[in-house]
Motif scaffolding. Structure first.
Motif, PDB file in Angstrom:
ATOM      1  N   MET A  27      50.173 -92.243 -86.252  1.00 20.14           N
ATOM      2  CA  MET A  27      51.185 -93.289 -86.379  1.00 20.14           C
ATOM      3  C   MET A  27      50.694 -94.619 -85.819  1.00 20.14           C
ATOM      4  O   MET A  27      49.961 -94.657 -84.836  1.00 20.14           O
ATOM      5  N   GLN A  28      51.122 -95.727 -86.443  1.00 16.28           N
ATOM      6  CA  GLN A  28      50.875 -97.057 -85.884  1.00 16.28           C
ATOM      7  C   GLN A  28      51.929 -98.045 -86.367  1.00 16.28           C
ATOM      8  O   GLN A  28      51.624 -99.178 -86.749  1.00 16.28           O
ATOM      9  N   ASP A  29      53.175 -97.573 -86.341  1.00 16.18           N
ATOM     10  CA  ASP A  29      54.296 -98.367 -86.842  1.00 16.18           C
ATOM     11  C   ASP A  29      55.108 -98.905 -85.668  1.00 16.18           C
ATOM     12  O   ASP A  29      55.868 -98.176 -85.031  1.00 16.18           O
ATOM     13  N   LEU A  30      54.963-100.190 -85.395  1.00 18.08           N
ATOM     14  CA  LEU A  30      55.689-100.801 -84.288  1.00 18.08           C
ATOM     15  C   LEU A  30      57.192-100.850 -84.546  1.00 18.08           C
ATOM     16  O   LEU A  30      57.989-100.912 -83.607  1.00 18.08           O
ATOM     17  N   ASN A  31      57.597-100.786 -85.809  1.00 18.40           N
ATOM     18  CA  ASN A  31      59.029-100.803 -86.137  1.00 18.40           C
ATOM     19  C   ASN A  31      59.760 -99.583 -85.597  1.00 18.40           C
ATOM     20  O   ASN A  31      60.977 -99.630 -85.384  1.00 18.40           O
TER      21      ASN A  31
END
Length: 286
Positions: free
Chosen positions: A277-281
């Protein structure tokens, strides 16, 4: 006389049979109902598919290979210390809303680590006239819940030479964001530390030769409500003023760069999913 006794026994037997029949009629319905209530539960336990459980703390990284490390357990964090470079390999801690209660004031008293020999323990003298900040890995702001935790957060084994602008700017903004996320998530597992690229490293300090990292990493894990998620960040050890999204990476990418295996206690399928994962949202403040 024998016939009378036999007749009496027969009549007693008939009475016992009648009593047993009555009891059976009375109890038949409750027994049947109880059995009926139990059957679905038994069936559900047999057919229900087990989901992987996260047992214990997934906090500490796996042991490092071919890298000097001394594990030091503190009140508020654990560190893997590198005697060769005189800085930590990583520092790990759990952050909870309870630990955000400010019971202690910031001490600002940096101390040589008492668990190291005096000849090897870095002091603040090694940072004098270096132009570098004494940058906390586990922040003092995460340790105001206990006097000992606050004191130990200033041990030099929790400190790295850090660019002044980074330490007081974007790095601090991520520390503040982690505290906000903790209030939302309930608990965070955080690991951070220096990144040393394959090059000749700058050092500071006449006595101990403290290595100056080229960059820093931070990886964060939440396991809230059985829905784990993770995110990673990489900051170059330079002056800058950028939004948080500019530093986002997956934990997988941070592992590739650092060679550190984070969160190895997670079930394999969960670890594989969250570390990609790399979703700041997913970490919004709403």
């Amino acid at each position: 006389m024998a016939k009378r006794k036999s007749s009496k026994k027969q009549s007693q037997g008939v009475i016992y049979l009648i009593v047993l029949a009555c009891l059976a009629l009375i109890c038949r319905e409750p027994i049947a109902r109880a059995l009926q209530d139990k059957l679905p539960v038994i069936k559900e336990r047999i057919t229900q598919k087990a989901t992987p459980a996260i047992t214990g703390s997934p906090l500490l990284p796996a042991p490092l290979k071919n890298v000097p490390e001394q594990i030091l357990h503190r009140k508020g964090y654990t560190t893997s210390y590198n005697r060769e470079h005189k800085i930590p390999n990583w520092v790990a801690w759990e952050l909870t809303p309870e630990k955000l209660i400010e019971r202690e004031s910031r001490t600002d008293k940096f101390l040589p680590d008492p668990d190291l020999p005096e000849s090897q323990a870095v002091t603040t003298d090694d940072y004098k006239r270096s132009g570098m900040d004494r940058g906390h890995m586990c922040p003092a702001g995460d340790n105001r819940w206990h006097w000992k935790a606050m004191q130990e957060s200033f041990y030099m084994t929790n400190i790295c030479p850090q660019n002044h602008n980074l330490n007081r700017g974007d790095w601090k903004e991520l520390e503040d964001a982690c505290r906000l996320w903790t209030k939302k998530e309930g608990k965070l597992y955080i690991v951070c530390g220096p990144i040393l690229y394959r090059q000749k490293h700058r050092t500071i300090g006449r006595k101990h030769k403290v290595t100056v990292p080229e960059a820093f990493f931070k990886v964060i894990l939440s396991t809230r409500n059985g829905h784990p998620k993770a995110i990673g960040f990489i900051f170059k050890n330079l002056s800058g003023n950028h939004p948080l999204k500019n530093y986002v990476n997956s934990v997988d990418e941070v592992e590739r760069i650092t060679g550190i295996d984070f969160f190895p206690a997670l079930p394999d399928d969960v670890e594989k999913k969250v570390e990609a994962m790399q979703d700041l949202n997913l970490w919004s403040f709403r």
